[in-house]
Write a protein that holds these residues in place. Structure first.
Motif, mmCIF file in Angstrom:
data_model
loop_
_atom_site.group_PDB
_atom_site.id
_atom_site.type_symbol
_atom_site.label_atom_id
_atom_site.label_comp_id
_atom_site.label_asym_id
_atom_site.label_seq_id
_atom_site.Cartn_x
_atom_site.Cartn_y
_atom_site.Cartn_z
ATOM 1 N N TYR A 28 0.864 -1.113 0.159
ATOM 2 C CA TYR A 28 0.120 -0.003 -0.015
ATOM 3 C C TYR A 28 0.832 1.273 0.131
ATOM 4 N N GLU A 29 1.892 1.208 0.791
ATOM 5 C CA GLU A 29 2.867 2.467 0.883
ATOM 6 C C GLU A 29 3.338 2.429 -0.544
ATOM 7 N N TRP A 30 3.679 1.415 -1.225
ATOM 8 C CA TRP A 30 4.423 1.795 -2.418
ATOM 9 C C TRP A 30 3.382 2.273 -3.442
ATOM 10 N N HIS A 31 2.270 1.537 -3.372
ATOM 11 C CA HIS A 31 1.153 1.899 -4.206
ATOM 12 C C HIS A 31 0.771 3.392 -4.323
ATOM 13 N N VAL A 32 0.908 3.913 -3.200
ATOM 14 C CA VAL A 32 0.414 5.300 -2.791
ATOM 15 C C VAL A 32 1.547 6.419 -3.394
ATOM 16 N N HIS A 33 2.688 6.092 -2.896
ATOM 17 C CA HIS A 33 4.062 6.823 -3.038
ATOM 18 C C HIS A 33 4.719 6.769 -4.281
ATOM 19 N N ALA A 34 4.776 5.832 -5.060
ATOM 20 C CA ALA A 34 5.100 5.806 -6.396
ATOM 21 C C ALA A 34 5.002 6.550 -7.426
ATOM 22 N N PRO A 35 3.605 6.787 -7.420
ATOM 23 C CA PRO A 35 3.001 8.096 -8.467
ATOM 24 C C PRO A 35 3.353 9.322 -7.813
ATOM 25 N N ILE A 36 3.489 9.363 -6.487
ATOM 26 C CA ILE A 36 3.857 11.040 -5.981
ATOM 27 C C ILE A 36 5.260 10.915 -6.173
ATOM 28 N N ALA A 37 6.074 9.964 -6.328
ATOM 29 C CA ALA A 37 7.706 10.162 -6.487
ATOM 30 C C ALA A 37 7.916 10.590 -7.983
ATOM 31 N N ARG A 38 7.105 9.887 -8.915
ATOM 32 C CA ARG A 38 7.119 10.530 -10.150
ATOM 33 C C ARG A 38 6.839 11.705 -10.468
ATOM 34 N N LYS A 39 5.857 12.340 -9.768
ATOM 35 C CA LYS A 39 5.546 13.577 -10.050
ATOM 36 C C LYS A 39 6.287 14.411 -9.503
ATOM 37 N N GLN A 40 7.131 13.878 -8.484
ATOM 38 C CA GLN A 40 8.332 14.904 -7.904
ATOM 39 C C GLN A 40 9.527 14.767 -8.364
ATOM 40 N N ILE B 71 12.673 4.158 -9.938
ATOM 41 C CA ILE B 71 11.725 3.867 -9.209
ATOM 42 C C ILE B 71 11.775 2.237 -9.592
ATOM 43 N N ASP B 72 11.799 1.830 -10.927
ATOM 44 C CA ASP B 72 11.745 0.377 -11.212
ATOM 45 C C ASP B 72 12.869 -0.385 -10.495
ATOM 46 N N ALA B 73 14.195 0.399 -10.488
ATOM 47 C CA ALA B 73 15.268 -0.278 -9.798
ATOM 48 C C ALA B 73 14.894 -0.745 -8.446
ATOM 49 N N ILE B 74 14.373 0.545 -7.653
ATOM 50 C CA ILE B 74 14.044 0.199 -6.281
ATOM 51 C C ILE B 74 13.291 -1.023 -6.164
ATOM 52 N N ALA B 75 12.010 -1.233 -6.933
ATOM 53 C CA ALA B 75 11.101 -1.919 -6.807
ATOM 54 C C ALA B 75 11.866 -3.458 -7.020
ATOM 55 N N ALA B 76 12.522 -3.429 -7.808
ATOM 56 C CA ALA B 76 13.315 -4.932 -8.387
ATOM 57 C C ALA B 76 14.440 -5.353 -7.151
ATOM 58 N N GLY B 77 14.712 -4.374 -6.216
ATOM 59 C CA GLY B 77 15.745 -4.415 -5.244
ATOM 60 C C GLY B 77 17.163 -4.159 -5.611
ATOM 61 N N ARG B 78 17.319 -3.636 -6.713
ATOM 62 C CA ARG B 78 18.682 -3.123 -7.427
ATOM 63 C C ARG B 78 18.896 -1.620 -6.821
ATOM 64 N N ARG B 79 20.266 -1.311 -6.832
ATOM 65 C CA ARG B 79 20.875 0.021 -6.608
ATOM 66 C C ARG B 79 20.538 0.679 -7.967
ATOM 67 N N PRO B 80 19.655 1.747 -8.030
ATOM 68 C CA PRO B 80 19.346 2.361 -9.239
ATOM 69 C C PRO B 80 20.936 3.175 -9.747
#
Length: 215
Positions: A111-123, A130-139
């Motif tokens: 839920y935290e990810w669902h809410v904040h990933a779109p906000i992070a993109r807008k910011q 974002i995709d690298a963090i979701a995959a557990g990789r260092r961006p």
């Protein structure tokens, strides 16, 4: 012998039917440990806390706060902490959203990810980061400020400590207030992640679950 085999097969088939009927029910109850409190069920203290929430956030009680409102004082304390750490941190809201995403990923909090990933993109956080963090990789492609916040957060989340080198780099760039803000954002969103993971707070139907590690 053939009759015995037939009886065993029938028994397994019956068990399969029973389990098939039970699994959806178990899955539903797993998402129902502590459902949100309906506004029409609020007592006087909860109504007051909800009104204060609406005034501060310009939105009704939602997300983890709909769980926390069982204890109005606790919900309000969390809301007030978030009012600063999310909206007014000294490191700025773009970097705060980066820290929030890393925290959500480290706790696999959907839920935290669902809410904040779109906000992070807008910011201004790139989709690649974002995709690298979701995959557990260092961006790759992070700027210096993002690298400082990433390294600080990863160390704090995984090692429960921050190395001298990482601390000094954050201190030189953001000062003591920035260091405290980064640590505070980690702590605040870890707190909310713990609450939602404990209660199995669901994401909306259209939401996507984070990958579970290890796959």
């Amino acid at each position: 012998m053939s009759n015995c085999i037939l009886e065993i097969e029938c028994t397994f088939s019956l068990c399969g039917l029973i389990l098939g009927a039970l699994v959806p029910a178990l899955s539903a109850s797993a998402q129902d440990r502590m459902p949100p409190v309906a506004p029409d069920k609020y007592d006087a203290a909860q109504k007051k806390a909800a009104e204060e929430f609406q005034a501060a956030r310009k939105a009704p009680v939602s997300g983890p706060f709909s769980i926390l409102i069982r204890i109005p004082e606790l919900m309000t304390a969390n809301r007030m902490m978030g009012d600063y750490l999310r909206l007014k941190p000294s490191i700025g809201t773009t970097l705060s959203e980066l820290v929030i995403l890393i925290t959500a990923r480290e706790w696999t909090q959907d839920y935290e990810w669902h809410v904040h990933a779109p906000i992070a993109r807008k910011q201004g956080i790139s989709q690649e980061i974002i995709d690298a963090i979701a995959a557990g990789r260092r961006p790759i492609g992070m700027n210096e400020d993002q690298e400082i916040c990433y390294d600080f957060t990863i160390e704090l989340q995984r090692s429960k400590r921050v190395s001298d080198a990482t601390y000094q780099r954050a201190l030189k760039r953001f000062g003591e207030t920035g260091v405290l803000d980064i640590a505070g954002i980690n702590g605040y969103y870890t707190n909310l992640a713990m609450i939602m993971n404990t209660t199995r707070f669901p994401i909306p139907a259209e939401g996507k679950r984070l990958p579970r590690f290890p796959e």
